[in-house]
Design a protein around this motif. Structure first.
Motif, short mmCIF file in Angstrom:
data_model
loop_
_atom_site.label_atom_id
_atom_site.label_comp_id
_atom_site.label_asym_id
_atom_site.label_seq_id
_atom_site.Cartn_x
_atom_site.Cartn_y
_atom_site.Cartn_z
N ALA A 24 0.94 -1.19 0.11
CA ALA A 24 0.14 0.17 -0.05
C ALA A 24 0.97 1.38 0.06
O ALA A 24 1.98 1.17 0.43
N THR A 49 -15.98 2.51 6.41
CA THR A 49 -15.06 1.51 5.75
C THR A 49 -15.20 0.21 6.80
O THR A 49 -14.68 -1.07 6.09
N GLY A 62 -3.86 3.96 -0.08
CA GLY A 62 -4.54 2.59 -0.63
C GLY A 62 -3.65 1.59 -1.09
O GLY A 62 -2.47 1.64 -1.03
N HIS A 63 -4.34 0.50 -1.53
CA HIS A 63 -3.69 -0.65 -2.08
C HIS A 63 -2.92 -0.28 -3.43
O HIS A 63 -3.64 0.25 -4.23
N GLU A 77 -4.01 7.71 -5.56
CA GLU A 77 -5.22 7.88 -4.57
C GLU A 77 -5.22 9.37 -3.94
O GLU A 77 -6.22 9.57 -3.60
N GLU A 81 -9.06 10.16 -3.71
CA GLU A 81 -9.59 10.67 -2.21
C GLU A 81 -9.61 12.01 -1.86
O GLU A 81 -10.48 12.42 -1.15
#
Length: 170
Positions: A24, A49, A62-63, A77, A81
């Protein structure tokens, strides 16, 4: 140098499949002077979440997707986001963290790569419903509920004790 890169065989992969490492990328947007009292970090409060909801976390994280670098993931991300454009060249590595939760199984084997970012385009704002607040905090006045391993990174950065490679949860 012109030879093709080799891959592990399917047989080898199958015999070593008992361990999965999930990568991540984390982005901390910073403003102010590095290491000075005016340095602040942008955090989002997680929501909806099922993981650390109500806790403050990295500006974006994030992954890593298959075939994606940790740098590309961080930039993606940040756009997804918090609606800002981050160039990969503006990402400054803070630490690579091998993280686990004891007894948590393969899903808890993580490799988290943390980046500082001091230059971006756009105004940070919440874009996804997995956060319900976005606020700037002085590094010496972080909220009580910052996700544990992320607090470890922020405090190490603030105190000048953060190593380039860290382990957490072992």
């Amino acid at each position: 140098m012109g030879e093709a890169r080799q891959r592990y065989s399917e047989e080898y992969a199958a015999s070593h499949g008992r361990f999965a490492l999930i990568p991540a990328s984390y982005v901390f947007l910073f403003d102010g002077s590095p290491g000075e009292a005016d340095e602040r970090v942008l955090l989002q409060r997680r929501a909806n979440t099922g993981y650390y909801d109500g806790w403050w976390a990295a500006s974006a994280a994030g992954h890593v997707d298959p075939g994606e670098s940790v740098f590309a993931c961080a930039a993606r991300e940040a756009a997804e986001e918090i609606g800002v454009e981050v160039s990969e060249s503006s990402l400054q590595p803070l630490t690579a963290m091998h993280r686990t939760t004891r007894g948590g199984g393969p899903i808890e084997q993580r490799l988290d790569v943390f980046f500082a970012c001091r230059s971006w385009a756009g105004e940070p704002r919440l874009v996804e419903p997995k956060a319900d607040a976005l606020e700037w905090f002085a590094l010496d006045a972080l909220p009580d509920r910052v996700v544990h391993h992320e607090r470890f990174v922020l405090e190490g950065h603030r105190d000048g004790t953060l190593l380039p490679v860290t382990a957490f949860g072992f």
